[in-house]
Design a protein around this motif. Structure first.
Motif, PDB file in Angstrom:
ATOM      1  N   ASP A   1      68.550  44.301  60.670  1.00 49.95           N
ATOM      2  CA  ASP A   1      67.484  43.340  60.981  1.00 49.95           C
ATOM      3  C   ASP A   1      67.857  41.889  60.683  1.00 49.95           C
TER       4      ASP A   1
ATOM      5  N   ARG B   1      59.842  43.298  66.048  1.00 46.60           N
ATOM      6  CA  ARG B   1      59.641  41.911  66.463  1.00 46.60           C
ATOM      7  C   ARG B   1      58.470  41.272  65.719  1.00 46.60           C
TER       8      ARG B   1
ATOM      9  N   SER C   1      58.325  44.723  54.899  1.00 44.68           N
ATOM     10  CA  SER C   1      58.141  43.677  55.905  1.00 44.68           C
ATOM     11  C   SER C   1      57.487  44.235  57.162  1.00 44.68           C
TER      12      SER C   1
ATOM     13  N   HIS D   1      70.413  41.233  66.478  1.00 46.93           N
ATOM     14  CA  HIS D   1      70.198  39.960  67.180  1.00 46.93           C
ATOM     15  C   HIS D   1      71.484  39.376  67.772  1.00 46.93           C
TER      16      HIS D   1
ATOM     17  N   ASP E   1      64.868  37.297  69.661  1.00 43.15           N
ATOM     18  CA  ASP E   1      64.250  38.582  69.979  1.00 43.15           C
ATOM     19  C   ASP E   1      64.646  38.968  71.403  1.00 43.15           C
TER      20      ASP E   1
ATOM     21  N   SER F   1      63.265  46.720  53.728  1.00 42.51           N
ATOM     22  CA  SER F   1      62.607  46.058  54.857  1.00 42.51           C
ATOM     23  C   SER F   1      61.297  46.728  55.242  1.00 42.51           C
TER      24      SER F   1
ATOM     25  N   ALA G   1      68.796  35.715  56.823  1.00 45.00           N
ATOM     26  CA  ALA G   1      67.667  34.832  57.133  1.00 45.00           C
ATOM     27  C   ALA G   1      66.980  34.338  55.860  1.00 45.00           C
ATOM     28  N   ALA G   2      67.002  35.163  54.809  1.00 53.62           N
ATOM     29  CA  ALA G   2      66.379  34.782  53.540  1.00 53.62           C
ATOM     30  C   ALA G   2      67.255  33.843  52.720  1.00 53.62           C
TER      31      ALA G   2
ATOM     32  N   PHE H   1      67.678  40.295  57.904  1.00 54.17           N
ATOM     33  CA  PHE H   1      66.759  39.652  56.961  1.00 54.17           C
ATOM     34  C   PHE H   1      67.468  39.033  55.751  1.00 54.17           C
TER      35      PHE H   1
ATOM     36  N   SER I   1      59.498  39.561  59.289  1.00 58.21           N
ATOM     37  CA  SER I   1      60.415  38.639  58.639  1.00 58.21           C
ATOM     38  C   SER I   1      60.779  39.175  57.259  1.00 58.21           C
ATOM     39  N   PHE I   2      61.713  38.509  56.640  1.00 59.09           N
ATOM     40  CA  PHE I   2      62.142  38.930  55.300  1.00 59.09           C
ATOM     41  C   PHE I   2      60.978  38.839  54.307  1.00 59.09           C
ATOM     42  N   ASN I   3      61.061  39.601  53.235  1.00 58.95           N
ATOM     43  CA  ASN I   3      60.013  39.605  52.227  1.00 58.95           C
ATOM     44  C   ASN I   3      60.537  39.061  50.893  1.00 58.95           C
TER      45      ASN I   3
END
Length: 256
Positions: free
Chosen positions: A110, A81, A30, A129, A144, A27, A115-116, A112, A84-86
């Motif tokens: 995180d 904040r 990111s 979160h 957030d 991360s 989310a990815a 990520f 985002s994911f990479n």
């Protein structure tokens, strides 16, 4: 092509199941600071209150002075904040369709990986979160902390809320430990360590066990760790570069 990368491709071409163990390094690309906590933030090891960050972010401190622990949790979340994911997270999600059995075990909080698009994720330390009440069953997910009070309380019962993460001194969540143990019991053909210093036994254990059994192990990390002399292949690069290279060569190893 780099000899080490060729060896990783050869391992993947023979694998039907893969475990990816990830840490803060994946991360970092990111823009997430890599802790001494969540890192860069606490490189001096002590907070402005003059106590170690591990004490400020401990379960016992949260019970005694939740406002102090929340102060530092807010600082961590604010530093993250907007990130985002990479591409490394994206490729890991795509890899689920390339193998019969593919899991991510991450220390990161995180969120990520999910989310990815990764479905098979064991976020062993939780997700910053996700919030829950310390007294009742109330829980919620927040994008957030911008609208949170400095020490947020439950809208249902008024008790203190906390993020669903493992603080220092706290035990790992039993449900996630059980999920991890089931996945490890089934076994993996290749085990990767990605962007982690591998200090926790449940993080370095899967790599050490695979190596002891003579199974392929891979470390992706620009720096050396305690696993560097254990794994049979090291990619001395960041996670994004490594996974972009592996994905570009997917026709040589892809099964799905």
């Amino acid at each position: 092509m780099d000899t080490a990368l060729e060896r990783v491709i050869a391992h993947l071409s023979r694998a039907r199941s893969v475990l990816f163990v990830t840490g803060a390094g994946i991360s970092a690309e990111s823009g997430i600071p890599t802790y001494r906590g969540i890192g860069g933030l606490y490189n001096d090891e002590h907070t402005e209150e003059g106590i170690p960050i591990e004490v400020a972010l401990s379960g016992s401190m949260f019970r005694r002075r939740p406002e102090l622990t929340w102060h530092h949790i807010h600082r961590i979340e604010q530093a993250c904040r907007g990130a985002s994911f990479n591409r490394a997270h994206e490729v890991l999600a795509l890899l689920e369709g390339c193998f019969e059995h593919c899991w991510v075990l991450t220390q990161n909080v995180d969120g990520f990986h999910k989310a990815a698009g990764s479905k098979h994720v064991i976020d062993i330390h939780g997700d910053i979160h996700d919030l829950r009440c310390t007294r009742c069953s109330f829980s919620e997910r927040v994008a957030d902390y911008s609208q949170l009070a400095p020490c947020p309380s439950c809208p249902r019962c008024g008790a203190v809320l906390r993020p669903e993460v493992v603080l220092f001194e706290e035990l790992l969540p039993p449900s996630k430990v059980a999920l991890m143990e089931r996945a490890l019991f089934r076994g993996f053909d290749v085990v990767f360590s990605i962007g982690t210093s591998s200090l926790f036994p449940y993080i370095n254990g899967p790599v050490l066990e695979a190596a002891a059994r003579g199974l392929p192990t891979v470390e992706i990390n620009p720096g050396r760790t305690q696993l560097s002399d254990v794994v049979d292949v090291r990619l001395e690069m960041g996670a994004v570069a490594a996974f972009e290279a592996l994905w570009a060569a997917r026709d040589r190893w892809k099964h799905g």
